[in-house]
Design an enzyme around this catalytic site. Structure first.
Site, PDB file in Angstrom:
ATOM      1  CB  SER A  47      -0.951   0.060   1.182  1.00  0.00           C
ATOM      2  OG  SER A  47      -1.819  -1.022   1.194  1.00  0.00           O
ATOM      3  N   GLY A 221      -4.513  -2.417  -0.901  1.00  0.00           N
ATOM      4  CA  GLY A 221      -3.671  -2.026  -2.023  1.00  0.00           C
ATOM      5  C   GLY A 221      -3.226  -0.522  -1.996  1.00  0.00           C
ATOM      6  N   GLY A 223      -2.464   3.415  -3.944  1.00  0.00           N
ATOM      7  CA  GLY A 223      -2.764   4.348  -5.024  1.00  0.00           C
ATOM      8  C   GLY A 223      -4.391   4.922  -4.769  1.00  0.00           C
ATOM      9  CB  CYS A 249      -7.350  -0.923   3.171  1.00  0.00           C
ATOM     10  SG  CYS A 249      -6.290   0.342   3.182  1.00  0.00           S
ATOM     11  CG  LEU A 250      -7.656  -0.325  -3.305  1.00  0.00           C
ATOM     12  CD1 LEU A 250      -7.500   1.231  -3.475  1.00  0.00           C
ATOM     13  CD2 LEU A 250      -6.352  -0.615  -3.963  1.00  0.00           C
ATOM     14  N   GLY A 293      -4.390   7.009   2.016  1.00  0.00           N
ATOM     15  CA  GLY A 293      -4.522   8.277   1.930  1.00  0.00           C
ATOM     16  C   GLY A 293      -5.693   8.833   1.321  1.00  0.00           C
ATOM     17  CG  HIS A 334      -5.062  -2.834   7.236  1.00  0.00           C
ATOM     18  ND1 HIS A 334      -4.716  -3.512   6.292  1.00  0.00           N
ATOM     19  CD2 HIS A 334      -4.761  -1.584   7.026  1.00  0.00           C
ATOM     20  CE1 HIS A 334      -4.599  -2.947   5.089  1.00  0.00           C
ATOM     21  NE2 HIS A 334      -4.518  -1.481   5.732  1.00  0.00           N
ATOM     22  CD  GLU A 336      -4.868  -6.853   7.500  1.00  0.00           C
ATOM     23  OE1 GLU A 336      -3.917  -6.051   7.158  1.00  0.00           O
ATOM     24  OE2 GLU A 336      -6.011  -6.685   7.587  1.00  0.00           O
TER      25      GLU A 336
END
Length: 357
Positions: A47, A221, A223, A249-250, A293, A334, A336
């Site tokens: 990430s 991930g 971007g 997340c992503l 972000g 997260h 995990e």
């Protein structure tokens, strides 16, 4: 200690430090993380693709390099910035030092930087681009300002599908779509008795349907999530399979965009092990590990499609969504986390309970 090196930010600010690790110049988006432990998990978290990481904790490297703790086979960040790096790590599991590890992996690093001042600057001005260099006067400031993290998911996702078997008989079969996966997501699924087929980020509904799985996992991930137009279109069709789904997340962001949600770029992001998150269904607050972000705008989803499930206590941003038209939920944090709190690990059990219905 290494020779003098510099971090040049796009606003013209220059920080002087000492080089260690690999030599050379690196251009990246400069971000900070507040974790007091877990630097190995940070370094191997994809990430951070395209970014240079500033560690706010002052001493880094004291427990060495431990490959068993890596979250991927590669290095996530393009650059690494610390106050002090430990040249003589002490840990019975250690297999080397950061300096040697960085030299082997091509990671450009700086120490001796005033990381407190640098972090305060990013908090006040927002995330900005920077270059690690030996010659700050030669930096092309226009190129520095124009830098963008692009093509990150395709660069970090697996290129070929593969399957991981649990010990004993498989209780469930799960398709995991890899957007730049942290390895412990896979471990948590396998540990609970799942046979997991890891798929490239471009996986389609047809490919997943052919696997006859019980559930779908969407990983973290790097971007800007909105950049992944084809992946989002694929997810719209995958949701139509009505297979229980869990996004992290992503994966959480992409799932929301596939349902018509909107994303926003945070001023300096959430990166660390101490983000408080409130479950809006129960009122319980958890301490979570995070690295992102961008965030989903909580009220951008149609209330008939999904409702906000978790919210960040610090800034009120959306931290999770429960979907109402098919069996799916997602979280921005997260659960995990290896180098972080385990408060929300139970979310994997919630996912597996969905698979049983």
């Amino acid at each position: 200690m290494g020779k003098t090196g510099y971090l040049v930010l796009e606003n013209g600010k220059v920080f002087q430090g000492r080089r260690f690790g690999a030599q050379g110049e690196v251009l990246a988006e400069v971000v900070f993380t507040t974790g007091m432990t877990g630097y190995l998990e940070t370094l191997t978290d994809q990430s951070y693709y395209g970014q240079a990481v500033v560690q706010t904790f002052p001493l880094i490297g004291n427990y060495g390099v431990i490959p068993a703790d890596f979250e991927s086979d590669g290095i996530g960040p393009r650059g690494y910035i610390v106050k002090h790096w430990c040249q003589a790590p002490s840990n019975f599991r250690s297999e080397g030092s950061l300096d040697t590890f960085f030299s082997e992996k091509g990671v450009v690093a700086l120490s001796g930087i005033d990381t407190r001042a640098l972090t305060k600057l990013i908090r006040e001005k927002g995330v900005m681009n920077g270059m690690i260099t030996d010659n700050p006067q030669a930096v092309d400031m226009e190129a520095l300002k124009a830098y963008k993290v692009e093509g990150a998911v395709r660069a970090t996702s697996t290129k070929e599908a593969y399957t991981v078997q649990p010990e004993g008989d498989a209780k469930k079969r799960i398709a995991l779509i890899d957007y730049g996966m942290k390895r412990n997501i896979l471990r948590e699924l396998v540990r609970r008795g799942a046979e997991v087929t890891v798929l490239p980020c471009t996986a389609t509904a047809q490919e997943i349907a052919a696997l006859d799985v019980d559930g779908i996992m969407l990983t973290n991930g790097p971007g800007d999530p909105a950049e992944n137009v084809e992946i989002i279109e694929n997810l719209k069709e995958i949701c139509g399979l009505h297979i229980p789904m869990f996004g992290i997340c992503l994966g959480h962001q992409l799932l929301a965009l596939a349902h018509g949600g909107q994303r926003t770029k945070l001023k300096y992001g959430h990166r660390g092990e101490n983000q408080p998150v409130k479950n809006l269904e129960t009122g319980r607050v958890y301490v979570t590990s995070q690295n992102h972000g961008y965030a989903i705008v909580g009220d951008s989803l149609d209330e008939k499609v999904g409702r906000e499930l978790y919210r960040n206590v610090n800034d009120g941003t959306c931290e999770g969504v429960r979907y109402l038209q098919h069996p799916a939920f997602s979280v921005q944090f997260h659960p995990e986390a290896c180098g972080g709190p385990l408060d929300t690990e139970e979310l994997f059990d919630e996912f597996f309970a969905m698979l049983a219905t």
